[in-house]
Every structure is written in structure tokens, then in C-alpha cells.
Design a protein around this motif. Structure first.
Motif, short mmCIF file in Angstrom:
data_model
loop_
_atom_site.label_atom_id
_atom_site.label_comp_id
_atom_site.label_asym_id
_atom_site.label_seq_id
_atom_site.Cartn_x
_atom_site.Cartn_y
_atom_site.Cartn_z
N CYS A 59 30.28 25.54 -24.26
CA CYS A 59 31.62 25.69 -23.68
C CYS A 59 32.12 27.10 -23.95
O CYS A 59 32.13 27.55 -25.10
CB CYS A 59 32.59 24.66 -24.28
N ARG A 60 32.55 27.78 -22.91
CA ARG A 60 33.02 29.15 -23.04
C ARG A 60 34.52 29.20 -23.31
O ARG A 60 35.27 28.30 -22.97
CB ARG A 60 32.73 29.95 -21.77
N ARG A 61 34.93 30.32 -23.93
CA ARG A 61 36.34 30.61 -24.21
C ARG A 61 37.05 29.43 -24.85
O ARG A 61 38.12 29.02 -24.40
CB ARG A 61 37.04 31.10 -22.94
N TRP A 62 36.41 28.93 -25.90
CA TRP A 62 36.97 27.91 -26.78
C TRP A 62 37.00 26.57 -26.07
O TRP A 62 36.29 25.63 -26.44
CB TRP A 62 38.36 28.29 -27.29
N ASN A 63 37.81 26.44 -25.04
CA ASN A 63 37.93 25.17 -24.33
C ASN A 63 38.27 25.39 -22.86
O ASN A 63 39.09 24.69 -22.28
CB ASN A 63 38.99 24.28 -24.99
#
Length: 243
Positions: free
Chosen positions: A176-180
Motif C-alpha cells: 500500500c502506497r502513501r500510508w493508506n
């Protein structure tokens, strides 16, 4: 090894790197691993939850714009802290809240349940298929070389996060990119998922009690999705300083 023990060992091996806590010392994550799910279409219970979530969201948004909701605003600040632009890459809670006016998606009962709980408790909540995992989940600040399996224009492609970006990953790459913000294809939930991982992300002003209540409701809903469901749960937070 029985299912319950295997799930707990997976969670016990999960990590949030110190660099992430340095960025946001108030960050906490509840990880929930589940086995024994019986796949099924949207049902009366998941529909009722979604309708409750849509009504609740409407009440919140009647008082002000989505970007001013306390936990949405906190996540916008967190995104700015590692260089993301929250106007372009919205955290998963904000993305769901913006869909409530026209109706949340009806996918299957598993996805419907966790989307509804995300809105009802105002917490970003990701769901992934454990069958696609290689090793335990880790939250890190990316080097920029990690592979991310996604799709562009309907075609499968591999991207890479920006250096310093906060990402969830396993031994095979980014999940998963950019945390969430955006989940990868390799571990995405589907209509035949029987083993899943859920990640509840919290920043201040979300309290420990509020985070625990969201996790408890998710566990309750998951346990009804099969006759032999096994659930394991773990809270990860920044190490406390000794006096």
C-alpha cells in the motif's frame, strides 16, 4: 501449527519502523488477521452497515467540508510531512467520505463491512488478502526502489514509491502506497478471499478507546462471516520513554 497461532505469529512479526514514528509519534495501528472467512455477496447486515455509514457521513458533512473533519485533517498533515499532496492523493477515509453522498460501493460482504466501519469510526482502514503476502507486513519510509504491483489504464504495471514515502510492504514489495492511499493488486481482496489482513490507522485526535472500539466492531463483524473464523489482533504504537 493451528490457524490462530499462525495468525498471531504473523502479527507479532509485523513492524512499524522508527522513521515512521519519528515523523508522527502519535501514530498507532491495529492489525487484525483473520482466517476461515466464507466469501459471499453483499447481505442484509452489510447493507444496513453501509446505510448507517452513509447517514452518519451526511450528518458530519452537513456541519462542514470533508477536509475539516478532525481525522481527515490529521491525515492531510501527515501526508504533507512526507511530501505527498493531499489534494491529489487522498487518504482512504477521505476518499470514502467523498463517495457517501452518491453512495458507498457495494462490493461483497467482506469489503462492505470494513468500508462501513471506516466511515462510522472515522478511521482509515485497509483490507488485504493474506494469500498474496510474502512475509509479515511492515510500515517503512521507502528507499524508492521497492516494486509496487498496480494497474495503469487497465494494464498491469510495476511502479516505485518516492524516496521517503511512507508505505506498507512485505518481503516482495509495496502492498500500500502513501500510508493508506492506494493498495497493490497482488494483495487486494477479491470475491474468494478466505484469509485477510486489516490495518486500522490512527493519529491524534483519535483516542485509544475510539481505536479499540473500531477494532472490536470489525472483529465482531468478521466473526459472523464464517462458522470457523479465527481472529488475531495486535496494537502497534511508538515505544514509550522510560522515566
Amino acid at each position: 501449527m493451528n490457524s490462530q497461532r499462525a495468525l498471531q505469529q504473523l502479527l507479532d512479526s509485523s513492524q512499524v519502523n522508527a522513521e515512521v514514528f519519528a515523523l508522527r509519534p502519535d501514530y498507532r495501528a491495529v492489525l487484525i488477521a483473520v482466517d476461515g472467512l466464507e466469501p459471499g455477496p453483499s447481505d442484509n447486515v452489510s447493507e444496513a452497515l453501509l446505510q448507517s455509514a452513509e447517514t452518519f457521513a451526511g450528518q458530519l458533512l452537513a456541519a462542514g467540508p470533508v477536509e475539516e473533519l478532525p481525522h481527515v485533517a490529521a491525515w492531510r498533515d501527515a501526508y504533507l510531512a512526507f511530501g505527498a499532496k493531499p489534494q491529489r492523493t487522498r487518504n482512504s477515509l477521505e476518499a470514502l467520505m467523498r463517495r457517501t453522498a452518491t453512495g458507498l460501493p457495494r462490493v461483497n460482504r467482506l469489503t462492505d463491512v470494513y468500508n462501513a466501519i471506516s466511515v462510522l469510526h472515522q478511521i482509515p482502514l485497509g483490507g488485504e488478502d493474506l494469500a498474496g503476502y510474502v512475509g509479515a507486513p511492515r510500515l517503512i519510509r521507502a528507499s524508492g526502489t521497492e516494486p509496487f504491483d498496480t494497474a495503469t489504464g487497465g494494464e498491469a504495471t510495476v511502479e516505485h514509491p518516492e524516496a521517503g514515502e511512507v508505505v506498507w510492504c512485505d518481503d516482495a514489495g509495496v502492498t500500500c502506497r502513501r500510508w493508506n492511499w492506494r493498495q497493490g493488486r497482488r494483495t487486494q481482496l477479491h470475491d474468494h478471499t478466505t484469509r485477510a489482513l486489516f490495518i486500522l490507522d490512527a493519529l491524534a485526535p483519535v483516542s485509544e478507546d475510539a481505536l479499540g472500539q473500531a477494532a472490536a466492531e470489525l472483529c465482531t463483524q468478521l466473526e459472523r462471516l464464517g462458522t470457523e473464523v479465527q481472529v488475531a489482533r495486535r496494537l502497534i504504537e511508538a515505544p514509550r520513554e522510560r522515566p
